[in-house]
Design an enzyme around this catalytic site. Sequence first.
Site, PDB file in Angstrom:
ATOM      1  N   HIS A 117      15.630   9.528  11.661  1.00 29.33           N
ATOM      2  CA  HIS A 117      15.722  10.634  12.610  1.00 29.33           C
ATOM      3  C   HIS A 117      16.974  10.593  13.491  1.00 29.33           C
ATOM      4  CE1 HIS A 117      14.471  13.930  15.080  1.00 29.33           C
ATOM      5  NE2 HIS A 117      14.502  13.185  16.175  1.00 29.33           N
ATOM      6  N   SER A 128      17.582  16.758  17.328  1.00 29.43           N
ATOM      7  CA  SER A 128      16.141  16.861  17.523  1.00 29.43           C
ATOM      8  C   SER A 128      15.785  18.012  18.477  1.00 29.43           C
ATOM      9  CB  SER A 128      15.604  15.512  18.013  1.00 29.43           C
ATOM     10  OG  SER A 128      14.202  15.459  17.939  1.00 29.43           O
ATOM     11  N   ASP A 152      12.669  11.215   7.559  1.00 25.39           N
ATOM     12  CA  ASP A 152      12.648  11.355   9.013  1.00 25.39           C
ATOM     13  C   ASP A 152      11.197  11.192   9.449  1.00 25.39           C
ATOM     14  OD1 ASP A 152      12.530  12.347  11.665  1.00 25.39           O
ATOM     15  OD2 ASP A 152      14.256  13.652  11.324  1.00 25.39           O
TER      16      ASP A 152
END
Length: 268
Positions: free
Chosen positions: A224, A93, A194
Site C-alpha cells: 500500500h 490513499s 495492497d
Amino acid sequence: MPVLPGAEPYRHEGGEVGVLLCHGFTGSPQSLRPWAEYLAERGLTVSLPLLPGHGTRWQDMQVTGWQDWYAEVDRELRTLLERCRQVFVFGLSMGGALTLRLAAKHGDAVAGIVLVNPANKVHGLAAHALPIVRHLIPSQPGIASDIAKEGVAELGYDRVPLHAAHSVRQFFRIVDRELPQVTQPVLLLHSPQDHVVPPADSARILSRISSTDVKEILLEQSYHVATLDHDAERIFEESYAFVGRLAPTAGTMGSPMPEARGGSTTGG
C-alpha cells in the site's frame, strides 16, 4: 501535542510549477517526504502539509473529520495557486481522495493529478457498523506500514480512531459522487498486492472520472505505502515525467513562495 519527529510538514521554494502532496489517513508527511524532496531537487515548488489530527497521537484525530483535512489541503492549494503558474496535486490513499476532490472543485486551476493507491471506499461489514460502534469503542488496530520492503516503516498511528474512520467513510461517498467532475490529466499508480486499499478502488475511480488523458501503472513490487516501497523510484520518475509533459517550464525558477503557516518554506 508536539509533532512526532519525521512527521513535520515540508515546503520548498522552487520554480513557477508547483506540486501539492496529500498524505493518507492516520499517516503523516513522512510517507511522502522522499517524493517531495525528489521533486524539490528538480526545481519544483513543493508543499506537503500535515493534516489536522495527524502526526501526534491517535486520540488527537478523534476530534477531527474530513472537513478539517480537506480544508487544510484546500488552503495549501490556494497558496500555491497564488505563487505558481501551474499547480499539480499528488495523493496517496485517502490523500488520493483529497486530490480528487480538489480536482473536482478547482477545475482547470489544477493542471493534473497523480494518484497512488487511492482510496474510494471503507470496505467490509464492519464499515456499516461504524455509525454505532464508534460510540462504544474508541479505536481499532492501525493500518500503517503496509510495505513489502524490509526495514522500512511508515510513521503512522498504531490505532485507527473510529470517529475519524466514520468521517472518512462519509468523505469517500461524497468524493465518489464528484468523480465525474474530474477532467484533468491523471496518472494513477496502484499495487495489485495492497492490504489496505483493494485494486477495486482504483478501477472504480478510473471508471467514473471524465478525464481523457489517463495513464495507469501497476506497482508489482510494492504494497500500500508504495511511496516508501520497492517501486518508489518509479513513482517519482513517472510523476516528474507527467509534470514535465504538461508543464514544459517545470523547474524554472520564479518569485519566492510566501512563507506558509506552520513551518519554513525550505523544509520540515
